[in-house]
Motif scaffolding. Structure first.
Motif, PDB file in Angstrom:
ATOM      1  N   ALA A   4       0.836  -1.292  -0.007  1.00 59.64           N
ATOM      2  CA  ALA A   4      -0.067  -0.011   0.089  1.00 59.64           C
ATOM      3  C   ALA A   4       1.067   1.331   0.112  1.00 59.64           C
ATOM      4  N   LEU A   5       1.825   1.298   0.786  1.00 64.72           N
ATOM      5  CA  LEU A   5       2.746   2.545   0.818  1.00 64.72           C
ATOM      6  C   LEU A   5       3.440   2.734  -0.421  1.00 64.72           C
ATOM      7  N   GLU A   6       3.739   1.646  -1.002  1.00 62.52           N
ATOM      8  CA  GLU A   6       4.634   1.742  -2.417  1.00 62.52           C
ATOM      9  C   GLU A   6       3.542   2.275  -3.345  1.00 62.52           C
ATOM     10  N   LEU A   7       2.386   1.926  -3.607  1.00 64.35           N
ATOM     11  CA  LEU A   7       1.442   2.329  -4.180  1.00 64.35           C
ATOM     12  C   LEU A   7       1.212   3.897  -3.990  1.00 64.35           C
ATOM     13  N   LEU A   8       0.929   4.251  -2.782  1.00 61.00           N
ATOM     14  CA  LEU A   8       1.031   5.649  -2.561  1.00 61.00           C
ATOM     15  C   LEU A   8       1.914   6.606  -2.889  1.00 61.00           C
ATOM     16  N   ALA A   9       3.411   6.094  -2.818  1.00 58.72           N
ATOM     17  CA  ALA A   9       4.548   6.593  -3.187  1.00 58.72           C
ATOM     18  C   ALA A   9       4.623   6.664  -4.695  1.00 58.72           C
ATOM     19  N   CYS A  10       3.997   5.724  -5.287  1.00 56.00           N
ATOM     20  CA  CYS A  10       3.929   5.962  -6.736  1.00 56.00           C
ATOM     21  C   CYS A  10       2.978   6.927  -7.346  1.00 56.00           C
ATOM     22  N   PHE A  11       1.814   7.006  -6.872  1.00 56.94           N
ATOM     23  CA  PHE A  11       0.756   8.056  -6.948  1.00 56.94           C
ATOM     24  C   PHE A  11       1.261   9.245  -6.825  1.00 56.94           C
ATOM     25  N   ARG A  38      -5.337   3.219  -6.991  1.00 61.98           N
ATOM     26  CA  ARG A  38      -5.570   1.801  -6.665  1.00 61.98           C
ATOM     27  C   ARG A  38      -5.661   1.622  -5.309  1.00 61.98           C
ATOM     28  N   LEU A  39      -5.819   2.584  -4.577  1.00 57.23           N
ATOM     29  CA  LEU A  39      -5.582   2.294  -2.998  1.00 57.23           C
ATOM     30  C   LEU A  39      -6.929   2.108  -2.301  1.00 57.23           C
ATOM     31  N   SER A  40      -7.937   2.065  -3.083  1.00 56.67           N
ATOM     32  CA  SER A  40      -9.337   1.770  -2.171  1.00 56.67           C
ATOM     33  C   SER A  40      -9.610   0.541  -1.527  1.00 56.67           C
ATOM     34  N   PRO A  41      -8.768  -0.539  -1.904  1.00 55.18           N
ATOM     35  CA  PRO A  41      -8.942  -1.871  -1.130  1.00 55.18           C
ATOM     36  C   PRO A  41      -8.073  -1.754  -0.041  1.00 55.18           C
ATOM     37  N   TYR A  42      -6.861  -1.133   0.198  1.00 54.75           N
ATOM     38  CA  TYR A  42      -5.801  -0.959   1.442  1.00 54.75           C
ATOM     39  C   TYR A  42      -6.552   0.320   2.292  1.00 54.75           C
ATOM     40  N   LEU A  43      -7.387   1.224   1.744  1.00 53.04           N
ATOM     41  CA  LEU A  43      -8.084   2.195   2.937  1.00 53.04           C
ATOM     42  C   LEU A  43      -9.132   1.231   3.501  1.00 53.04           C
TER      43      LEU A  43
END
Length: 633
Positions: free
Chosen positions: A292-299, A321-326
């Motif tokens: 999740a943190l990697e996707l956030l950094a990419c976004f 694409r962070l909605s399921p992690y939230l």
């Protein structure tokens, strides 16, 4: 009632909805009778600790109760347990209890199949991280419910008198948590809860409508109300270490293996072979807070600058694409908020920044309308005429099944629904195209769509799902004031998204990939496309007439109740719930109403309908209009 979607037929395999496939019974308003007394004193609880319990003589155990917070970063409950254990020379243990029956009611459906698969894998990822970071004693204790009984037994076994938990906000979950907290307190075990799932507590937000800044319940006045509150707290760091038990506490606490919880139990065929329908989900995602943190950094580093102009694209190139992690709590929304703030997201993409608040808006609506998934906010829309889907073999049942299977004959709709089934996710604009097709063009009740999405989405968030489907069905606070045309190429201009998920049409030129019926016979033949065989015919052919029928159905319901639920301008009226507004509690207030349904109390249309520019329902080549999503992706 919350009904399961109808069973689906796949080649050689008869499948029901994913919830049914993995054997979770639907329970409406279940009240469980706990085995044994829940009224023991604290001294009795501690005296009952059996000889096999983990030794707690160095100090008490602080029990962290995991739910929608499957992370170590910015976890207020875990942080508080760590601080208390450090101060009292005690230990920290983590427990996850699976008891969906207690959280289920007519307005709070049980977790869907896709979401259960997600939680199983997210728990496994967290468990592995805890053991790697803090040692074997940090492993998660898995227990079956009921909550009170399981938590009490774990507390007794580990010598714990304090339980730390982050709050849940779905209505039945909140009621269950309050009951369990009372029951545990009677037994001498105390539960302390913390804010950590939302940016702002719903009950703290009251919208000021004394000055016009937008229609009640929409994002602009909601954002203004939020701006008057203190900013979200800075995210907490992960604990640098956890004082855990020297040995894994699961055995002493009556724990079971994660697999024994049955979250992701797959069905079997008559021959005994397993049907692993979750493979597509597992292949499409990496689980855990690190992912999740990697996707956030990419976004933030690369996608944010594209968001303003490319957020509508179906291939998700510009969304997070962070909605399921939230939803599962693998990512803290406060961490997301402050990371985006530090990256100047407000200046880079005003839309992305505003959409961070959509999740809070959805939970504010769910707080004030706890039956949001079942009952229209505009109560007079309950009488709307919908296509019959209950009659087996009827047209409506066939349409609904075709929509669920991605076999409507409209390629963009089919691509979205197939991606949903395979991966548990699709981009926000495609969700809206699929939702509008079901409600506006097939005139099928929005609850049917909400049920299907709840079962098949890995980010099946009750508040967001209910808010979106109510608005799609025009009974929500904010009626969609745009046309999401199923023939539009705005979401998929090069056709590659459709080609990926509808491979039957992959060879077609881009000109025809969204409307294969317009292709000349030779082009179809050269591309090995046979309509009605390799790819289905359209289930409806006159989009304009279909949408007009849905509009007429809404107008009929509106006209029948206009004398009571419309103002002089034809706008719908609702009763403002207590605490939702600074000045209008318990009184009627008008909310946004699309022009074609502004029917005055005398039954007359307040203003002639204006045609949406470029709706493209005839040619199918125009864009679908502006959209607003519930998250940044």
């Amino acid at each position: 009632m919350w009904h399961r979607p109808p069973s689906l037929a796949r080649p050689s395999v008869s499948l029901t909805c994913r919830t049914g496939r993995i054997g979770l019974p639907h329970v409406a308003g279940t009240q469980l009778r706990l085995r044994g007394s829940g009224r023991r004193s604290a001294s009795r609880v501690m005296a009952d600790a059996n000889s096999g319990a983990v030794d707690s003589r160095n100090g008490p155990t602080m029990l962290m109760w995991l739910r929608q917070d499957l992370r170590t970063h910015d976890n207020p409950a875990l942080h508080a347990a760590f601080k208390a254990a450090t101060a009292k020379q005690g230990r920290v243990a983590l427990v996850y209890v699976w008891s969906p029956e207690e959280d289920t009611s007519e307005v709070n459906p049980a977790p869907g199949g896709a979401m259960r698969v997600w939680y199983h894998n997210a728990l496994a990822a967290l468990d592995a991280k805890l053991k790697h970071t803090y040692g074997a004693g940090a492993c998660i204790i898995y227990r079956h419910g009921p909550y009170n009984e399981a938590l009490l037994q774990v507390a007794v076994s580990l010598g714990a008198r304090s339980i730390y938990a982050n709050r849940r906000y779905e209505p039945t979950m909140a009621q269950t948590d309050a009951r369990v907290t009372r029951q545990l307190k009677q037994s001498g075990v105390f539960v302390e809860t913390f804010e950590g799932f939302l940016l702002h507590e719903p009950q703290q937000i009251a919208i000021d409508m004394t000055k016009w800044v937008g229609h009640f319940g929409t994002l602009t006045p909601f954002s203004l109300a939020v701006s008057k509150l203190p900013p979200p707290p800075k995210p907490l760091p992960s604990p640098p270490h956890l004082p855990t038990h020297p040995l894994p506490p699961s055995s002493a606490a009556g724990g079971v293996a994660l697999e024994q919880l049955g979250l992701a139990r797959m069905p079997r065929c008559p021959d005994g072979s397993q049907i692993d329908w979750s493979k597509g989900i597992k292949d499409a995602w990496d689980f855990g807070e690190d992912a999740a943190l990697e996707l956030l950094a990419c976004f933030v580093s690369s996608k944010l600058r594209q968001y303003e102009t490319k957020r509508q694209l179906a291939d998700a190139r510009a969304v997070s694409r962070l909605s399921p992690y939230l939803h599962s709590g693998e990512l803290s929304v406060r961490r997301m908020y402050h990371t985006m703030a530090q990256a100047n997201a407000r200046q880079i993409s005003k839309t992305a920044w505003r959409r961070v608040l959509w999740r809070d808006l959805a939970y504010w609506q769910l707080h004030h309308w706890p039956a949001l998934i079942r009952d229209p906010v505009r109560t007079h829309y309950s009488a709307q005429r919908w296509t019959d889907t209950a009659t087996r073999g009827g047209r409506g049942a066939a349409w609904l099944k075709a929509w669920q299977l991605g076999r409507t004959g409209f390629p963009l709709v089919d691509a979205g629904m197939r991606e949903l089934w395979a991966t548990g996710w699709m981009q926000q604009s495609v969700r809206m195209v699929c939702a509008a097709f079901l409600t506006e063009y097939l005139n099928i009740h929005w609850r049917e769509g909400a049920e299907w999405f709840h079962d098949t989405l890995v980010d099946a968030d009750l508040a967001i799902n209910a808010m979106m489907w109510q608005n799609a069905g025009k009974s929500g606070i904010d009626q969609w004031n745009f046309v999401m045309n199923p023939l539009s190429n705005a979401q998929d201009p090069d056709g590659n998204y459709t080609r990926r998920w509808v491979p039957e049409l992959a060879a077609l030129p881009t000109k025809y990939v969204h409307c294969p019926w317009e292709a000349p016979a030779k082009v179809l033949a050269d591309c090995n496309v046979t309509l009605g065989a390799s790819y289905p015919h359209r289930i409806i052919t006159d989009l304009r007439a279909a949408r007009a029928d849905n509009s007429a159905a809404i107008a009929e319901a509106k006209r029948a109740a206009a004398g009571q639920w419309a103002d002089a301008g034809g706008y719908d009226l609702i009763v403002v719930p207590k605490g939702a507004s600074t000045t209008y509690d318990g009184t009627r207030m008008r909310i946004f109403t699309k022009r074609e349904w502004r029917i005055r109390p005398n039954g007359e249309l307040a203003a002639a309908e204006t045609t949406t520019s470029g709706s493209g329902e005839k040619s199918g080549r125009a864009g679908g209009g502006s959209v607003a999503g519930a998250t940044t992706g």
